[in-house]
Design an enzyme around this catalytic site. Sequence first.
Site: not given
Lengths: 595, 595
Positions: A295, A439-441
């Site tokens: 992140r 992406y990645e949350g």
Amino acid sequence: MPTYKAPLRDMMFVLDEVIGTSRVQSIPQFSEVNRDLIEAVFNESARFTETVLHPLNQSGDKEGCHWHDHAVTTPKGFKEAYKAFVDGGWPTLTGNAEYGGQGLPNVISMMTEEMICSSNLAFSLYPGLTRGSSIMLERHGSKELKDKYLPKLIQGTWAGTMCLTEPHCGTDLGLLRTKAELQSDGTYRISGTKIFISSGDHDLTDNIIHFVIARTPEAAPGIKGISLFLVPKFMVNEDDSLGERNPVFCASIEHKMGIKASSTCVMNFDGAVGYLVGDLYKGINNMFTMMNTERIGVGMQGLGIAEVAYQNALAYARDRLQGRSLTGPKYPDKPADPLMVHPDIRRMLLTMKSMNEGCRLLAAWVAETLDVMEHSSDPVQKQEAEDFVQLMTPIIKAFLTDVGTEGANLGLQVFGGHGYIHEWGMEQFARDARIAQIYEGTNGVQALDLIGRKLPAHAGRFLRRFFHPLDAYLTQHATNIDLADFIQPLAKVYGRLQHATVTIATKALGNADEAGAAATDYLRLFGLTALAYLWCRAVEVAQAKIGQGEDDFYEAKIHTARFFMTKVLPQSSALFSQIMAGAKPLMNFDDKHFG
Amino acid sequence: MPTYKAPLRDMMFVLDEVIGTSRVQSIPQFSEVNRDLIEAVFNESARFTETVLHPLNQSGDKEGCHWHDHAVTTPKGFKEAYKAFVDGGWPTLTGNAEYGGQGLPNVISMMTEEMICSSNLAFSLYPGLTRGSSIMLERHGSKELKDKYLPKLIQGTWAGTMCLTEPHCGTDLGLLRTKAELQSDGTYRISGTKIFISSGDHDLTDNIIHFVIARTPEAAPGIKGISLFLVPKFMVNEDDSLGERNPVFCASIEHKMGIKASSTCVMNFDGAVGYLVGDLYKGINNMFTMMNTERIGVGMQGLGIAEVAYQNALAYARDRLQGRSLTGPKYPDKPADPLMVHPDIRRMLLTMKSMNEGCRLLAAWVAETLDVMEHSSDPVQKQEAEDFVQLMTPIIKAFLTDVGTEGANLGLQVFGGHGYIHEWGMEQFARDARIAQIYEGTNGVQALDLIGRKLPAHAGRFLRRFFHPLDAYLTQHATNIDLADFIQPLAKVYGRLQHATVTIATKALGNADEAGAAATDYLRLFGLTALAYLWCRAVEVAQAKIGQGEDDFYEAKIHTARFFMTKVLPQSSALFSQIMAGAKPLMNFDDKHFG
């Protein structure tokens, strides 16, 4: 054709002059990390990214990845560039020395990552995921797995992936269906389909090591029944040579808005051999070790794109002659004035510049603290560092990637019609930057992580690691006349953040949706407050250095800070009002009324 | 695969219940324009756009246009769809009846244009430019030119283009170099290169009529030396049959971020035969007749994309099961709750919904006034209408296209990772929407047009056409308790707009850059104020109708207005502060300090 020059002077300002590296240097393993070493690494990284990665950015976008017979070929030149990347030792930068890494701190790699992302975002995903995988394996894997896989992952001769998402579950991993069945030899057989797997297959490395979350037959439903497995593309023999092909295949690749040179794969696991990483049912926790690194890395993608977009927009604004200044011709001998004379063009450029330089300060602050968190021998310092990193991770991810998309689009707009065609490269930046908000949350999930997990954790303990230094700073400079123009807006936005925090925390006790409804605005307000603080610190440094040479550089800092305070920071007033409006306008809206 | 349903109920609400069609109906030529007729046209337009244009949107993007041997082929299905479009009489909608048009008002065509843009933005450019051309020709062309070209342009059997931009001049048309040389027969020979020519070549029509600005040899430099010429692709014989090919060729097409099914051409004029349109040296004025129509049309592109993005995001949010409500499971029998339960998803959807419906009201208000401006026999009413349209044109163009890109990106974000891949269609909306902020004058140019031309014109006369109805409305409803929640925020934002207007006007007297520096923020503040006013009017109507059936529809209006006032309108506070910060932070920034 866009250009890129690594912003080395600004990177050194940020690291060496504002954030400082003394805490990092006090850690024994980083005792040799001094200005000379940092500059040497940065210079070499600049050369590599400018001359090897950047020239492949447009061609990689145009060509994209190729899927053929369950295998992916990367665009022309990527294989050679990746080899040069490995030969240059870039993957090993922060790796554990025990497994062949150079053991350098995050304050260095965060900046080299920015350079990689600026020069070729799609390329950055291949080593980025490998690095995340190796961190996770180092932390959770058995000695046996580490000895076997870690050196090659750290070297970059093998690549890593992170296999989470399935067709019916993106954010909500509790829904996942991929199965892991224990065999008599202690290994597992993994079966299921994963989607959106970055670097799921490619031709850059001999082997690819997949880190897969899956469910064992007896496991509880939801995320508590998920375990993590290491699944190599090729089995690895006793003597470390590659053995049989493991039945994990790329079923197809996605056609995406951007980062087209990065392969995004549908991966089928057809009873592939997998090895348990860490404890059973701890898959999500173990994976999240990697997610936090990832992140922060994704945040750097946002900054990287915003930086290269700024550079190109500035060059164009200086070069392109169009119209006359509103106050009369500035270059009467030329057929028109350059775009730079127009206030609205300057507004766009300075918004980018002030955001980018502020975000670089923020990233360096978090990176420096990450090094302390990972390596300090003082348990209190270590815990405080971890609290801060936990707090700031969602902000780095979401705020910097929002800035990335905003910057790319401002840059595109400076180019007018030329920004919309492939040739100039600006529209690619806008397309590439867009994924980083997802992406990645997604950034909405980041905001919820900040407000729903990080804020209430340990009765607000994380938050104090941000509020305490700000309190101290404001007290210290309350009567500093030289800084007054900057301290006042900081005090104002910080007051708004404090007020919003208390209001949300109070309301959310009675209704969790109050936190959810405020989340995105709150994260943005938090990010702006952090930038206001860091701009104050930058101005302090700049004011002290003026008159000692490089005055242009330091004066630019002060003027950029002034722009930020007067022309960007007012956003905080709108965010504050929106937060105070609460959840009712959202949640009292009946579903049928949406249309 | 995205879907589209024309928002017919909302369109009728906007036209028939809020804005009203009485002024339009009082114009003799529109006396038959009643609710039944409007509904009949809308229903047929809905059917056409939903079933003919929309299915070609994704395939058109994927295939793009083809260039071969100086000619352009449109994607599969476009030729047939265009034929159906012509056969259905759609190009003739607003055309002058004298030349074969149906003579319907803009209040109708503005909405049918929105449908076309929602369903297939790239397609919309072909008829859009033809319509603009025919309006310009009707207004400025000689009877001979009109008789020969206008019927076919209005029918759509021939297409029109607008050839302005050259490689070295986009916004600054004074720099243009294309030459027009008078021949002994009274025609001209046109030579030069034009770029970014939408619909410059294609296979949809037998002939293409280019409207080209160029410079005659003796002309003054700058825009005062520019004249307008009609240049057919094929010469037209006496008997109206097509004759020789005129030497105007498509040298290449651009590869763009979006609207890939629309051909964007480099056009070479190699001594092509051209006919003067209107007076010599009045080319820019004549062209701007078309530009205003085009600019309002481009605004509808923004709204069209925002609408279809909203519809698809809403459908996905209802369908996609992911996570649980923060206040506990809402659908415990399902594996997860739909996205709709999450406050941040609702924030995104309601931002889109409240902006889109507000912008539709604004577009209808301007369209209705445009009809009065064009056809009223009362000179005072006509002048007042023109003042209002002049004022609002840059706002419609810039504000609605900003909303288009914002809405497309919010919609994409609702889809998470699925929003980033081609398959779901959301990323195409974001790519397509982006051009509308650029062409027909970038949004920065629109803002400068508003603040630098429209505001000061006739000592603020244009502005009064907006301020007077708002003053009257606020006075009328000052004590209306039912509307208080809406009137208060309107009064506040209107106060900010008035204050900002006076401040900018005063400062700009001494320094024109003060206007330029405030322009973009001011235009946005103006747009938000207009929406706040129109939302008040919509609430008034809705409150009056509740209890008479369709309560859900009217209640939704009131709740959407409430969301707008509390969660969107606070933007105005930030804009106001940024405006008040003035030009110094931008203009006192030395060029060398940019980096």
